[in-house]
Design an enzyme around this catalytic site. Structure first.
Site, PDB file in Angstrom:
ATOM      1  N   TYR A   1      -7.281  14.986   1.040  1.00 34.20           N
ATOM      2  CA  TYR A   1      -6.403  15.779   0.192  1.00 34.20           C
ATOM      3  C   TYR A   1      -7.237  16.473  -0.881  1.00 34.20           C
ATOM      4  O   TYR A   1      -8.470  16.377  -0.880  1.00 34.20           O
ATOM      5  CB  TYR A   1      -5.284  14.903  -0.363  1.00 34.20           C
ATOM      6  CG  TYR A   1      -4.409  14.318   0.726  1.00 34.20           C
ATOM      7  CD1 TYR A   1      -3.770  15.160   1.637  1.00 34.20           C
ATOM      8  CD2 TYR A   1      -4.247  12.948   0.880  1.00 34.20           C
ATOM      9  CE1 TYR A   1      -2.985  14.637   2.663  1.00 34.20           C
ATOM     10  CE2 TYR A   1      -3.464  12.420   1.901  1.00 34.20           C
ATOM     11  CZ  TYR A   1      -2.843  13.269   2.795  1.00 34.20           C
ATOM     12  OH  TYR A   1      -2.079  12.766   3.818  1.00 34.20           O
TER      13      TYR A   1
ATOM     14  N   ARG B   1       1.269  -1.564   7.092  1.00 29.49           N
ATOM     15  CA  ARG B   1       2.113  -1.856   8.252  1.00 29.49           C
ATOM     16  C   ARG B   1       2.759  -3.240   8.203  1.00 29.49           C
ATOM     17  O   ARG B   1       3.920  -3.383   8.611  1.00 29.49           O
ATOM     18  CB  ARG B   1       1.316  -1.674   9.544  1.00 29.49           C
ATOM     19  CG  ARG B   1       1.029  -0.204   9.866  1.00 29.49           C
ATOM     20  CD  ARG B   1       0.174  -0.046  11.113  1.00 29.49           C
ATOM     21  NE  ARG B   1      -0.060   1.354  11.434  1.00 29.49           N
ATOM     22  CZ  ARG B   1      -1.011   2.094  10.906  1.00 29.49           C
ATOM     23  NH1 ARG B   1      -1.842   1.561  10.006  1.00 29.49           N
ATOM     24  NH2 ARG B   1      -1.158   3.352  11.246  1.00 29.49           N
TER      25      ARG B   1
ATOM     26  N   ARG C   1      -8.050   5.968  -5.714  1.00 33.84           N
ATOM     27  CA  ARG C   1      -8.290   5.724  -4.293  1.00 33.84           C
ATOM     28  C   ARG C   1      -9.324   6.718  -3.789  1.00 33.84           C
ATOM     29  O   ARG C   1      -9.204   7.918  -4.012  1.00 33.84           O
ATOM     30  CB  ARG C   1      -7.009   5.849  -3.470  1.00 33.84           C
ATOM     31  CG  ARG C   1      -7.284   5.713  -1.956  1.00 33.84           C
ATOM     32  CD  ARG C   1      -6.023   5.567  -1.145  1.00 33.84           C
ATOM     33  NE  ARG C   1      -5.560   4.180  -1.137  1.00 33.84           N
ATOM     34  CZ  ARG C   1      -4.844   3.622  -0.153  1.00 33.84           C
ATOM     35  NH1 ARG C   1      -4.518   4.333   0.916  1.00 33.84           N
ATOM     36  NH2 ARG C   1      -4.444   2.372  -0.225  1.00 33.84           N
TER      37      ARG C   1
ATOM     38  N   SER D   1       0.825  -1.200   0.000  1.00 33.94           N
ATOM     39  CA  SER D   1       0.000   0.000   0.000  1.00 33.94           C
ATOM     40  C   SER D   1       0.864   1.256   0.000  1.00 33.94           C
ATOM     41  O   SER D   1       1.979   1.259   0.532  1.00 33.94           O
ATOM     42  CB  SER D   1      -0.892  -0.008   1.243  1.00 33.94           C
ATOM     43  OG  SER D   1      -1.921   0.938   1.143  1.00 33.94           O
ATOM     44  N   PRO D   2       0.371   2.360  -0.599  1.00 35.40           N
ATOM     45  CA  PRO D   2       1.106   3.623  -0.523  1.00 35.40           C
ATOM     46  C   PRO D   2       1.305   4.045   0.930  1.00 35.40           C
ATOM     47  O   PRO D   2       0.367   4.044   1.723  1.00 35.40           O
ATOM     48  CB  PRO D   2       0.198   4.611  -1.264  1.00 35.40           C
ATOM     49  CG  PRO D   2      -0.657   3.764  -2.143  1.00 35.40           C
ATOM     50  CD  PRO D   2      -0.862   2.483  -1.394  1.00 35.40           C
TER      51      PRO D   2
ATOM     52  N   GLN E   1       1.320   6.761  -7.118  1.00 38.81           N
ATOM     53  CA  GLN E   1       0.086   7.415  -6.678  1.00 38.81           C
ATOM     54  C   GLN E   1       0.289   8.928  -6.767  1.00 38.81           C
ATOM     55  O   GLN E   1       1.152   9.473  -6.098  1.00 38.81           O
ATOM     56  CB  GLN E   1      -0.258   7.031  -5.235  1.00 38.81           C
ATOM     57  CG  GLN E   1      -1.592   7.581  -4.759  1.00 38.81           C
ATOM     58  CD  GLN E   1      -1.823   7.344  -3.272  1.00 38.81           C
ATOM     59  OE1 GLN E   1      -1.142   7.940  -2.442  1.00 38.81           O
ATOM     60  NE2 GLN E   1      -2.780   6.480  -2.947  1.00 38.81           N
TER      61      GLN E   1
END
Length: 777
Positions: free
Chosen positions: A584, A726, A632, A423-424, A502
């Site tokens: 964002y 993680r 996303r 994942s980013p 991304q």
């Protein structure tokens, strides 16, 4: 008065409000632990009044009962009906999964056993009498246990203290009973002509004349459930109890063998989830449904109440005072209850959205149903019934010996060798937007670690679009060359691994410190101006107020995204993801909480979608036609008035219509006052809903931490790819280790040649003792 507890101290005087299983068992345990305690149970109904039929208890709960009170355990053991199979009937086909292990008995019998035990111990039982208010009882009792159910008057009277949150859900259901014993737990799905109805049924009494209150042929609980609109369309809102039972019996005549259904004050109700911020107030403590509820589809209501009673009794024995005991009780039980409630919400939501799954192939549908709560997984289901899970995999085209996570997946011209995505993750380690050696090692090591797709962090399209001064960018030739270095390493040293970029813009969440220096905190100096859809700061009084973008500035931002996309293509990325999540810039346009514009780019969802779609189109035009693009999104803002799951489906559909190859489904981080429902795989239901409503590929994210979870999500058809963050920070070779732990050595997880000697789990020291040479029985 804070009466001491434990041996040798003054006996407690206890009032229990509510004569259900939890209240009765708490009374029995407290009296058994100290016979000098004065304990009274108040129950407004008669001793044999009960409004359900069967009760299911787990082996774990029974083990607790056995250790705490062997007398009660022995009495229950003699009554239980046990079975291990689950039958799932869908579109006329029955599939069976075994090895599950259930135990049930009649609720009336359970209450009778507990009544007998309480009387034998000297507990005072008061029936057909309304109890005095808890506050009044607390004046002359050391402890008042409010076990007065889902409609608890105690909780209502002290709502300002307990601060309950009550959520009513979208299905109606009715409790009924059949006068024969089924031989398994049974789910059946039927199209009523106005929508889907489902049956949940299980036996609770064996065929025997010796069970008081149970028919000679045994008995089964039958619950019929459907969406509110289906219930109304079938006219059930106009039927009384008897007519409703007859309607249900006719609908499920096959399962019921043409027999009628019995009622017992049965009515159509909507399930209500109860959550309390506090469980105790002075000498008053909530227990069972008064404190929390868990949907009947995971069969945990009585289980939780009984386990509450066990924990409360133990804490009162272990702690020096009642306040200490109540604090310990809540600390012990709250995490367990929260976990169960998460599973229950996942299960009830699955049934609410049942119609979205009915088109799945039969075995996949059955597997999806069995794993709906996320407590049953591919791994433990395979332990229970390998033949069933093998049939599910075969139907899905999974090769023999291949875990579902190691099957390939195609997006446009790109074929990923497995379903794992790194994942980013923002690293905050760039210099003036340029990725350096850290990024080469960070992304390169994870590419060598076996994932099918490795994503960069959010790469910013302009200097003012960065989150922090240490964020990476793609808006200068130097940036492009640096990213080309990373892409070349991945493609050369980890062939078969795809590298994705991304692209995003920080919007109102920019000009902040690096995460470990103070997340979302503004820079101590050198802050740059922020832009956003509307002039709304992220945290008023903390973050600066952004400038609302003008029409000319919108065009400039769009061009920045397009230029970065062209640069990303030249740098050699295999996939591009447009970041429209987490508050964002583009996410700020989508959420009604952050977009208050009155022009064409605000208002209703279509207006809020306009700019993100314009950016998507501009990027897609610059991105090579054979390379996939994903988007996303935040599928919910976790805040009142924000993006809803229905909005998320509409947003995903809009991007798919414009050419998105998959939707990466995240949630939240849009407003600081969000209240996420954290837990294992907590975001996956949103991805599931988009995939199975729209039929488009999705990437699931959010506390997916085990390869068993990945296998479960893929095989159930809830996701096409699973992104883990993680776990890949903890172990860059997470995917290869997942393959080794499952004994998989196929093309979905090839070890790099220099690492191949480490492809087996290293041996450890011996942990078992030598077996005896001779055993005498």
């Amino acid at each position: 008065m804070t009466a001491p507890t434990g041996p040798g101290r003054r006996p407690l005087k206890v009032a229990v409000l509510g004569g259900g299983p939890g209240g009765l068992y708490a009374a029995a345990l407290l009296k058994r632990l100290d016979p000098d305690r004065e304990i009274t149970v108040w129950e407004r109904n008669a001793p044999d009044d009960t409004f359900g039929f069967g009760v299911v208890l787990s082996d774990e709960t029974l083990g607790g009962i056995e250790h705490a009170d062997p007398v009660v355990y022995g009495a229950l053991q003699a009554e239980f009906v046990r079975w291990d199979a689950i039958d799932i009937v869908h579109r006329g086909r029955t599939l069976t999964s075994g090895g599950h292990g259930f135990a049930a008995l009649g609720r009336r019998r359970l209450l009778a056993v507990l009544h007998d035990r309480c009387r034998a111990l000297g507990v005072r039982l008061v029936f057909r009498t309304e109890a005095p208010p808890a506050a009044e009882l607390a004046r002359d009792h050391d402890l008042v246990i409010a076990a007065d159910g889902v409609h608890s008057t105690t909780r209502t009277a002290h709502a300002d203290i307990f601060r309950p949150r009550l959520t009513t859900h979208r299905c109606r259901y009715i409790w009924l009973s059949a006068d024969f014993a089924l031989d398994s737990f049974r789910f059946e799905i039927v199209d009523t002509g106005h929508g889907i109805a489902q049956l949940h049924a299980y036996p609770y009494a064996r065929p025997s004349p010796g069970h008081p209150g149970a028919p000679r042929g045994g008995a089964s609980t039958v619950i019929v459930e459907m969406r509110e609109e289906v219930w109304r369309a079938n006219g059930l809102d106009a039927l009384d109890e008897t007519a409703s039972a007859a309607w249900c019996a006719e609908l499920f005549a096959g399962t019921l063998r043409g027999r009628p259904l019995r009622t017992n004050n049965s009515s159509w109700i909507a399930f209500r989830t109860v959550v309390n911020e506090r469980w105790s107030h002075g000498r008053i403590v909530l227990l069972g449904d008064a404190a929390h509820t868990a949907h009947f589809s995971i069969g945990s209501g009585t289980k939780l109440a009984v386990e509450d009673a066990l924990a409360l009794a133990a804490c009162l024995r272990e702690q020096p005072t009642v306040p200490d005991a109540l604090a310990a009780y809540e600390a012990e039980r709250r995490p367990v209850v929260a976990s169960t409630q998460r599973a229950a919400r996942a299960s009830l939501a699955w049934f609410e959205d049942l119609a979205t799954y009915t088109g799945q192939p039969p075995h996949q549908f059955a597997f999806n149903l069995l794993t709906r709560s996320r407590r049953v997984t591919h791994g433990n289901l395979r332990l229970r019934d390998a033949e069933f899970t093998d049939a599910v995999a075969a139907e899905a085209g999974v090769p023999d010996g291949t875990p579902p996570m190691f099957t390939p997946f195609r997006l446009r011209g790109l074929t990923l060798r497995n379903r794992v995505v790194v994942s980013p993750m923002d690293m905050y380690s760039a210099a003036d937007g340029t990725p350096g050696d850290f990024h080469l090692v960070h992304l390169g090591s994870r590419a060598l670690g076996g994932a099918g797709l490795v994503m960069t962090e959010m790469v910013c399209v302009s200097p003012e679009g960065r989150i922090t001064p240490a964020c990476s960018g793609l808006y200068t030739p130097e940036h492009e060359r640096a990213w080309r270095r990373v892409a070349d390493f991945v493609h050369t040293q980890a062939p078969g691994t795809a590298l994705g970029v991304q692209l995003g813009h920080s919007g109102r969440k920019g000009s902040t410190r690096r995460m470990w220096e103070g997340i979302d905190q503004p820079l101590p100096d050198g802050n740059w101006p922020l832009v956003a859809p509307s002039a709304l700061p992220y945290r008023p009084g903390v973050n600066q107020t952004p400038h609302a973008l003008t029409a000319a500035e919108l065009r400039a931002v769009r061009e920045q995204f397009a230029a970065s996309a062209a640069s990303a293509a030249r740098a050699g990325f295999d996939l591009l993801e447009l970041h429209c999540a987490h508050g964002y810039l583009l996410s700020g346009f989508l959420s009604p909480l952050t977009n208050h514009r009155t022009d064409a780019y605000g208002g209703a969802l279509a207006g809020r979608l306009r700019f993100p779609l314009e950016v998507f189109d501009a990027v897609r035009e610059q991105w090579p036609a054979d390379r996939p693009m994903t988007v996303r999104i935040s599928a919910t803002d976790w805040a009142e008035g924000g993006t809803t799951p229905d909005d998320a489906v509409a947003i995903a559909a809009a991007f798919a219509e414009h050419g998105a190859d998959a939707i990466d489904v995240s949630t939240g981080q849009v407003v600081p006052h969000e209240r996420p429902d954290f837990g294992r795989s907590y975001q996956t239901p949103f991805a599931d809903r988009i995939r199975n409503t729209l039929g488009i590929p999705v990437i699931a994210v959010g506390a997916i931490s085990s390869w068993d979870d990945v296998n479960s999500l893929i095989l159930a058809g809830r996701a096409d790819l699973c992104a883990l963050a993680r776990p890949h920070l903890y172990d860059p070779h997470w995917t290869l280790h997942a393959a080794a732990e499952q004994g998989y050595t196929g093309p979905g997880a090839p070890w790099p040649l220099p690492y191949r000697a480490g492809s087996r789990t290293p041996p450890t020291g011996r942990t078992d003792a030598p077996k005896p040479r001779l055993t005498l029985n």
